[in-house]
Design a protein around this motif. Structure first.
Motif, mmCIF file in Angstrom:
data_model
loop_
_atom_site.group_PDB
_atom_site.id
_atom_site.type_symbol
_atom_site.label_atom_id
_atom_site.label_comp_id
_atom_site.label_asym_id
_atom_site.label_seq_id
_atom_site.Cartn_x
_atom_site.Cartn_y
_atom_site.Cartn_z
ATOM 1 N N UNK A 1 42.010 33.875 34.483
ATOM 2 C CA UNK A 1 42.905 33.907 35.686
ATOM 3 C C UNK A 1 42.083 34.728 36.630
ATOM 4 N N UNK A 2 41.685 35.614 36.198
ATOM 5 C CA UNK A 2 40.938 36.432 37.118
ATOM 6 C C UNK A 2 39.740 35.818 37.506
ATOM 7 N N UNK A 3 38.904 35.086 36.698
ATOM 8 C CA UNK A 3 37.637 34.538 36.989
ATOM 9 C C UNK A 3 37.962 33.242 38.007
ATOM 10 N N UNK A 4 39.100 32.683 37.802
ATOM 11 C CA UNK A 4 39.532 31.454 38.624
ATOM 12 C C UNK A 4 39.880 32.129 40.159
ATOM 13 N N UNK A 5 40.665 33.229 40.182
ATOM 14 C CA UNK A 5 41.141 33.833 41.467
ATOM 15 C C UNK A 5 40.004 34.316 42.176
ATOM 16 N N UNK B 1 33.321 36.449 39.944
ATOM 17 C CA UNK B 1 32.931 37.360 38.703
ATOM 18 C C UNK B 1 34.105 37.837 37.908
ATOM 19 N N UNK B 2 35.477 37.600 38.543
ATOM 20 C CA UNK B 2 36.518 38.114 37.761
ATOM 21 C C UNK B 2 36.358 39.588 37.751
ATOM 22 N N UNK B 3 36.842 39.926 36.639
ATOM 23 C CA UNK B 3 36.754 41.398 36.239
ATOM 24 C C UNK B 3 35.662 41.841 35.500
ATOM 25 N N UNK B 4 34.532 41.176 35.430
ATOM 26 C CA UNK B 4 33.473 41.403 34.658
ATOM 27 C C UNK B 4 32.616 42.520 34.966
ATOM 28 N N UNK B 5 32.594 43.071 36.314
ATOM 29 C CA UNK B 5 31.458 43.672 36.869
ATOM 30 C C UNK B 5 32.332 44.768 37.521
ATOM 31 N N UNK C 1 40.418 43.289 39.929
ATOM 32 C CA UNK C 1 40.611 44.210 38.914
ATOM 33 C C UNK C 1 40.785 43.816 37.568
ATOM 34 N N UNK C 2 41.228 44.588 36.473
ATOM 35 C CA UNK C 2 41.497 44.167 35.352
ATOM 36 C C UNK C 2 42.908 43.561 34.982
ATOM 37 N N UNK C 3 43.868 43.806 35.878
ATOM 38 C CA UNK C 3 45.154 43.104 35.535
ATOM 39 C C UNK C 3 45.205 41.696 35.576
ATOM 40 N N UNK C 4 45.788 41.079 34.515
ATOM 41 C CA UNK C 4 45.915 39.902 34.192
ATOM 42 C C UNK C 4 44.842 39.225 33.176
#
Length: 445
Positions: free
Chosen positions: A387-391, A419-423, A380-383
């Motif tokens: 960081x989200x891409x790596x997670x 893909x992190x939060x990108x999609x 999701x978009x938190x963070x």
């Protein structure tokens, strides 16, 4: 004083001796058989324990590595005087955060995971982890005829709702119309539970045709026991047009699990009702749910807990429409997306309840050796973006690692991407939207 001839006395004593020896021989024979069986059970338990320890070592790098024991009976935090929050849930997937000491009970054995057959519904209808509610407030998307407040337990930022004890006290989430096939998942915690907890202390979940604070004329419920001094079992009951048709208590010893914040999963498919505690299925009744009546309301009720001493809490309630076999969809469409693979908050540690889905992916790969898959993680978009891409990449890698290490899939057949939060596929401002965006995709290559 009356006397007996010496011969008669001798015969009497001889008779007593013979019967005594014979009786003792029978007793010793029975004891010998019991001792033999007890020895066999002891050996089996010891072998199981040693095997479990070895297989746990294999899974340590996949499922919650480095953790050794969960905190039992955490202490609920009191609300802030200002009414503000005491921390957020972060980029969570609906799991329980670790207690203050950072410890956990560790993974179960490979055998348990490989047989776990619960698969959550693919279309989410409701999710609430109380992320948008203030500590000390009653949650905005629930109703009750008693009271309650959102709290945290220990140092974990995860929020919980206390289910107060009482025979006619209900807690009702604002779940939309339930379909024919759906799943329900939630986490529960107990505080103050010990060997003095009543044998009738239990948390029940009811599916009812009544949307208020009665059981209704048509319902089905399951009772989860909290007793610690004996194994009480899990009870299920139904009512059809006001008449009870089924009531049964299934043997189950969940005393250890109930102290360690277990995850409860329920699957309803037409009349069939199944219930799991953690990865173990205890209830599977083929014709428990009433037909011809709409059971549109989910209710929680706690009974026989000592006021001021024993407390029961619930969080991460997820309701999803089921009915789609992920294996068939992956084979026919070449791609599936699921938010049923759960991870610890902000980490790539796979939660045990996710293994039912991973098992289905394995079955597809096992059936057709020509299939290769790309595993794509989303958050999701938190963070932060980086960081989200790596997670998301780490979570995709964790799923691959589970398929390879637990099920023996050739790693060359699997690739990963983050893909992190990108999609996003839903709104990132609501709990349901965030939960849908936290997902894993499998794409045929």
């Amino acid at each position: 004083m009356k006397t007996f001839p010496k011969g008669s006395l001798f015969l009497a004593l001889l008779t007593i001796f013979i019967f005594s020896v014979d009786g003792n021989a029978q007793i010793l024979k029975k004891l010998g058989k019991r001792a033999e069986r007890a020895a066999e059970r002891t050996i089996e338990r010891r072998v199981d324990k040693e095997t479990s320890e070895k297989t746990d070592e294999v899974l340590d790098s996949i499922l919650e590595p480095g953790k050794k024991g969960k905190q039992k009976n955490p202490i609920p935090n009191k609300p802030n005087p200002t009414g503000g929050e005491q921390g957020g849930t972060g980029n969570d997937q609906g799991g329980i955060n670790n207690p203050a000491d950072g410890s956990d009970n560790g993974p179960k054995t490979i055998e348990v995971y490989s047989k776990f057959d619960f698969v959550p519904g693919d279309k989410q209808l409701f999710f609430d982890d109380f992320a948008n509610d203030f500590i000390g407030d009653f949650p905005s998307r629930w109703n009750t005829n008693a009271g309650g407040e959102v709290v945290t337990l220990g140092d974990s930022p995860q929020k919980w709702l206390e289910v107060k004890s009482g025979f006619n006290i209900y807690y009702i989430p604002d779940v939309p119309q339930l379909p024919e096939d759906y799943t329900i998942e939630f986490d529960i915690a107990g505080v103050g539970i010990d060997k003095h907890t009543s044998s009738t202390a239990q948390l029940s979940i009811t599916l009812s045709d009544d949307d208020q604070f009665k059981s209704g004329r048509n319902f089905v419920f399951a009772e989860i026991p909290y007793c610690q001094y004996g194994a009480v079992g899990i009870t299920v009951e139904n009512s059809i047009n006001g008449k009870r048709q089924i009531r049964s208590t299934v043997q189950a010893d969940i005393r250890d699990e109930i102290l360690e914040m277990p995850h409860v999963s329920i699957a309803v498919n037409g009349q069939r009702f199944r219930l799991w505690v953690n990865e173990v299925k205890y209830i599977d009744v083929p014709r428990l749910v009433p037909t011809g009546a709409v059971l549109h309301t989910i209710k929680f009720n706690a009974k026989q807990f000592k006021d001021g001493k024993e407390q029961v809490f619930i969080t991460n309630l997820k309701v999803a429409e089921g009915g789609v076999d992920l294996r068939r969809k992956l084979i026919s469409e070449g791609k599936i997306s699921t938010n049923g693979i759960l991870f610890d908050s902000g980490s790539a540690n796979i939660k045990p309840e996710s293994m039912g889905i991973i098992r289905q992916i394995f079955q597809v790969l096992q059936q057709d050796a020509s299939i290769n898959l790309k595993i794509v993680g989303h958050t999701d978009a938190d963070g932060g973006d980086d960081t989200n891409m790596a997670l998301s990449k780490k979570r995709a890698d964790a799923v691959k690692n589970a398929l390879v290490s637990v099920y023996g899939v050739d790693g060359n057949r699997l690739s990963t991407e983050g893909k992190g939060e990108s999609e996003p596929v839903a709104d990132n401002t609501s709990p349901e939207g965030k939960s849908q965006n936290r997902r894993v995709e499998f794409i045929k290559q």
